[in-house]
Design an enzyme around this catalytic site. Structure first.
Site, PDB file in Angstrom:
ATOM      1  N   HIS A  48       0.818  -1.201   0.000  1.00 15.46           N
ATOM      2  CA  HIS A  48       0.000   0.000   0.000  1.00 15.46           C
ATOM      3  C   HIS A  48       0.862   1.266   0.000  1.00 15.46           C
ATOM      4  O   HIS A  48       0.558   2.240  -0.681  1.00 15.46           O
ATOM      5  CB  HIS A  48      -0.890  -0.031   1.240  1.00 15.46           C
ATOM      6  CG  HIS A  48      -1.959   1.002   1.249  1.00 15.46           C
ATOM      7  ND1 HIS A  48      -3.129   0.865   0.544  1.00 15.46           N
ATOM      8  CD2 HIS A  48      -2.034   2.192   1.877  1.00 15.46           C
ATOM      9  CE1 HIS A  48      -3.873   1.926   0.741  1.00 15.46           C
ATOM     10  NE2 HIS A  48      -3.244   2.755   1.544  1.00 15.46           N
ATOM     11  N   HIS A  88     -10.555   2.616  -0.871  1.00 14.65           N
ATOM     12  CA  HIS A  88     -10.700   2.185   0.510  1.00 14.65           C
ATOM     13  C   HIS A  88     -11.509   0.891   0.492  1.00 14.65           C
ATOM     14  O   HIS A  88     -12.559   0.767   1.126  1.00 14.65           O
ATOM     15  CB  HIS A  88     -11.353   3.273   1.370  1.00 14.65           C
ATOM     16  CG  HIS A  88     -10.555   3.590   2.595  1.00 14.65           C
ATOM     17  ND1 HIS A  88     -11.084   3.995   3.786  1.00 14.65           N
ATOM     18  CD2 HIS A  88      -9.229   3.522   2.812  1.00 14.65           C
ATOM     19  CE1 HIS A  88     -10.130   4.194   4.671  1.00 14.65           C
ATOM     20  NE2 HIS A  88      -8.992   3.907   4.101  1.00 14.65           N
TER      21      HIS A  88
END
Lengths: 230, 747
Positions: free
Chosen positions: B62, B108
């Site tokens: 990430h 998300h």
């Protein structure tokens, strides 16, 4: 006209309101911070704009209603000053006791943002003189807590005294449960104080003042104010 | 898998361990044994727990982009109007009159599946911070959502929670949510996609960046207090899902939009002064990532006194403080002596303000806890020399042509009603009416059109046009073509409102990159995006990569969501609604042989024939640009009265959308009424209308451009008619179009 727009932490439609005043030809308003204890001298209109004051974390408008500036607004209204509360502003005015009743969560429990039909019930308030009696407007709502309620006695008094300024309706002006976006009693979208100088309403006339935004049905409200407060 | 050349050579012996760390603890932190050896080599000793935690998040997929970096570098990122490309908090483009548009889209996905309301809400909060960190006032939000099949028992709950979360956050902060897209497909069962985009506007000469500068300058923490929420969120976002993902709920952060609103106002107020040297939001990996990025970009060191960090809970540890992903926090470097000014602004807005450290010239991060050093790490090797992988990949095999048998056995009126009322074709009004799309009073085109149009407050003759686009079924069949199509469709949607497309942000959602077939999808999609960006002069200025979107080994359909931004002169913009009866309807950009031809991978094939087969429609990027330029010229000249690009469902669905938006029907005269003609999804096509007086001007301009403009009908009546056969009335179409989603959600 000498207008002030109040700013609470979480207020978010203050620019929309200032622009609507500008479009209607009013002088630029002053912005007043919630911690102030007095209003600027010479004011003739106080506006409580939309938003989520204090995040609406306790109840919509509840904390703002107890902020220092509200005491000044109360004195101003008691002396006959004009006050306009839109959306969160209406919620604050009811929480502060400047208008009766309360705004509960919408009937279907969801936030609603759309244009609704609005019937002008009174044209003899300083907020509505530029509308035709019974005029049907299309004005957006954008709220989660717009479900107006009051006890039976209060409601009877409001109706009896002709203090309902706007009601939710269809395009033909028919008021029914099907045209009620949030469950408000009596399809009430806006009410005025006894002296008709304090207006609270859930819809956003300030968001429909220019053809580019999809219509100008909100503009006469500001023009009415300008007429009342030259 | 191979380490990048700039990674230090690693020792082969068993590495040392300390502070109770074992190989199992290393694995829990998402680091491979090889990566742990690199950690030891960088430090010259075993890391303690705080340091291990920092490496863990900084080198998570990430934060480090370790699988994707190699390919992201190939994307076109420059143009004369690009002020800032990828690498900062958000991309920045010049939109004239001294103004800049600042924007980015970010995923998300995992948090939203675990806890839909907070996952989606904090997704909005995070992307807002990326934009106002750069000095821009956020003026619009969009979102691209992919849910599982409607029949999946979780879908209704996820839609309800995600939509409420996006609304709950965006409505409160007072930024209008003006557009987006929503798909439903079984491929997203168990792994939904929530991609949020924010667009802001800033003075072009007052942008703020994250590179720290000035040895001795104070490092300041502002915003909310730090709690224990979201610890290891970045690591979670870098792993596959399994049945026990529910247990990860505590790693989801909780959003506070009210504090975010205050933070926006306080930051913008302080940014109007000269107090701020650098600023960075605390997003994924919180304080760790923000402090490392700022120091690394500035080539400096930093010392932090972690005990000075405002804390929400008692007995928090340095490990927790460095890894918490508590929301609504920012890190700033201030000009010396500006502390009092800055403190006054943040106190006015009732936000935390704490000087927690200083910049140094050591190139190291030193962490102290009540005076004792609890971490000491070299910044550059950690932040910049993180692993970079050239993962093995396999190209996606080109699918065989679809079986189209039975396509013409379905009567077109039935097919139209079904397509316009199917989950992907139906109106998403139920969703966007829960978003305040009007606040700030500049929304000129509301959700439901080709692109949202938002007026610029400081340049009121102009507006931004905004869209998000991707058709995952195309990308799955052919990642190169499908990704090029996503870029082209975004460009087309901006064009359809009259805007000049300027730049895009990409949100790359894929499965596990350690699988060569998935990596092949990613590589193909990058190729397709690159091709389309170059051909359309439409560079990538920001983006986000979300990998490991898999549940129990099943990857999502590859979804490179494209967020496009364009600029339009308001007086020369257009909308899709039919404006009047009697207007001439034109089809622009259709292939010579027929109005439409391509049924493979179409919505029709999937919804009517139940088949997801064949290659996606090819995008001819040269033709795309020629047709788009013609359309923009027609709109600018005021010669057309409505404009809509054709995408899902092809010509007839597009015409039906225009009719529904305008409340005016249409009679079409086409070569035939076959399924391919009516519902084929050939690319670079638009439908425009013109008044009879201006129809010839449209033809003349098309002729001059060397492009056909076919007259295909006239607006009239209250139904759709094709070659004299009356189809559904607008009333029936509206019922099908508007009815599905509310009905489904009430079910």
């Amino acid at each position: 006209m000498h207008a002030a727009i109040l700013l609470f932490p979480g207020t978010n439609r203050e620019r929309d309101m200032a622009r609507a005043l500008e479009v209607a030809g009013a002088p630029a308003p002053v912005f007043v911070w919630h911690r102030e204890t007095t209003l600027p001298a010479g004011l003739d209109l106080v506006i409580l704009p939309g938003g989520f004051s204090y995040g609406d974390y306790l109840r919509s408008g509840a904390m703002a209603a107890r902020s220092p500036i509200l005491e000044a607004v109360r004195r101003f209204a008691d002396q006959g000053g004009m006050v306009l509360g839109v959306c969160n502003g209406f919620q604050i005015l009811t929480e502060a006791g400047l208008l009766p009743g309360a705004l509960m969560r919408n009937r279907d429990l969801r936030f609603i943002c759309r244009c609704v039909g609005l019937r002008v019930e009174r044209t003899d308030t300083p907020f509505t003189t530029r509308y035709a009696a019974g005029a049907v407007l299309s004005v957006p709502v954008a709220h989660h807590d717009g479900n107006y309620t009051a006890d039976d006695d209060t409601l009877a008094r409001l109706e009896g005294e002709g203090r309902v300024a706007f009601r939710y309706c269809d395009a033909a002006g028919v008021v029914s449960d099907a045209t009620n976006p949030n469950g408000s009693r009596g399809n009430i979208a806006g009410i005025v104080s006894e002296n008709r100088r304090v207006l609270g309403m859930m819809p956003h006339p300030e968001n429909l003042v220019e053809p580019a935004l999809g219509g100008i049905d909100g503009r006469p409200l500001f023009e009415s104010l300008l007429e009342a407060l030259p | 898998m191979s380490a990048a050349p700039d990674t230090p050579a690693r020792p082969q012996a068993e590495p040392p361990y300390t502070d109770g760390i074992t190989p199992a603890v290393v694995a829990e932190h998402g680091l491979t044994p090889d990566e742990y050896r690199t950690v030891v080599a960088i430090l010259g000793r075993a890391p303690n727990r705080v340091e291990l935690g920092i490496f863990s998040v900084m080198w998570s997929e990430h934060c480090s982009y370790k699988s994707s970096k190699k390919w992201l570098k190939t994307l076109p990122t420059t143009a004369p109007w690009v002020i800032q490309g990828p690498g900062e908090n958000a991309g920045v483009i010049d939109i004239g009159q001294g103004l800049a548009a600042v924007f980015k889209m970010e995923s998300h996905n995992h948090p939203s599946y675990i806890e839909p309301y907070q996952g989606a809400a904090t997704g909005v909060g995070g992307i807002l911070r990326d934009v106002f960190t750069m000095g821009a006032r956020p003026v619009a939000n969009l979102n691209a959502l992919r849910f599982g099949a409607p029949e999946d028992p979780r879908t209704r709950h996820l839609v309800s929670g995600v939509v409420a979360g996006i609304g709950g956050y965006g409505n409160c902060v007072g930024v209008p949510t003006v557009g987006g897209e929503v798909n439903f497909h079984p491929g997203f069962n168990g792994n939904i996609l929530v991609n949020a985009m924010t667009v802001g506007v800033a003075p072009a000469d007052r942008l703020f960046y994250s590179a720290a500068a000035g040895i001795g300058n104070p490092v300041v923490y502002v915003g909310s207090r730090t709690g224990r929420d979201g610890i290891h969120g970045a690591t979670m976002a870098s792993a596959e899902f399994s049945a026990d993902s529910e247990e990860k709920r505590p790693t989801v952060q909780v959003g506070d939009p009210f504090t975010e609103k205050l933070l926006i106002e306080a930051c913008l107020e302080l940014m109007a002064t000269d107090a701020i040297v650098a600023i960075q939001d605390m997003g994924a990996a919180g304080l760790t990532s923000s402090s490392f990025e700022m120091a690394s970009k500035g080539g400096l060191g930093v010392e932090l006194d972690l005990d000075r960090v405002p804390m929400r809970e008692t007995h928090m540890t340095p490990y927790e403080l460095m890894l918490s992903e508590s929301q609504e926090r920012m890190l700033m470097v201030l000009r010396p002596g500006a502390e009092d000014l800055a403190r006054a602004v943040f106190e006015k807005w009732e936000l935390e303000f704490a000087v927690i450290g200083t910049l140094t010239d050591t190139g190291r991060m030193v962490l102290r806890w009540h005076g004792a050093v609890v971490g000491d790490l070299p910044i550059d090797p950690l932040a910049q020399a993180s692993p970079e992988y050239d993962r093995p990949w396999e190209p996606t095999p080109r699918p065989a042509p679809a079986d189209q048998s039975g396509a013409d056995a379905v009567a077109w009126p039935d097919a139209l009603a079904r397509l316009i009322g199917c989950p992907d074709g139906a109106s998403k009004r139920w969703i966007w009416e829960q978003y305040d799309h009007l606040v700030r009073g500049n929304t000129l085109q509301r959700p439901g059109g080709d692109a949202a149009v938002v007026r610029l407050e400081d340049r009121p003759t102009h507006a931004l046009a905004l869209t998000t686009d991707c058709t995952p079924r195309y990308v799955e069949a052919d990642p190169v073509m499908g990704a090029a199509q996503a870029v082209a469709e975004a460009w087309r949607n901006l064009t359809a409102v009259g805007a000049t497309p300027l730049a895009l942000t990409d949100n790359m959602n894929f499965g596990n990159p350690e699988k060569p077939a998935i990596m092949g999808q990613f590589v193909g999609a990058c190729q397709g995006i690159k091709d389309a960006c170059l051909a359309l002069d439409f560079p990538v200025v920001s983006g986000n990569v979300s990998l490991y979107n898999e549940t129990n080994g099943q990857a999502i359909p590859p979804t490179p969501a494209i967020g496009g931004v364009g600029l339009v002169e308001i007086a020369r913009s257009q909308s899709l609604a039919f404006k009047a009866e009697g207007d001439v309807v034109f089809l622009l950009g259709a292939p010579d042989e027929a109005e439409g031809t391509w049924l493979d991978r179409s919505l029709f094939l999937r919804e009517i024939l139940g088949r997801e087969e064949g290659p996606p429609p090819p995008v001819d990027l040269v033709m795309e640009r020629r047709v788009g330029d013609l359309v923009r010229a027609l709109i600018a000249a005021g010669e057309v009265s409505a404009c809509h690009d054709l995408s899902d469902g092809g010509l007839l669905v597009g015409v039906a959308e225009m009719a529904l938006a305008g409340g005016v029907g249409c009679a079409l005269t086409l070569g035939d009424a076959k399924a391919a003609t009516l519902f084929g999804e050939d690319q670079n096509r638009y439908v425009v209308t013109a008044s009879p007086a201006k129809a010839r001007l449209v033809e003349a301009r098309a002729r001059a451009a060397g492009l056909p403009a076919r007259r295909i009908g006239v607006t009239a009546g209250t139904a759709l008619v094709v070659n004299g056969v009356e189809g559904p009335t607008l009333e029936a179409l509206r019922a099908a179009h508007e009815g599905w989603l509310p009905g489904y959600m009430a079910g």
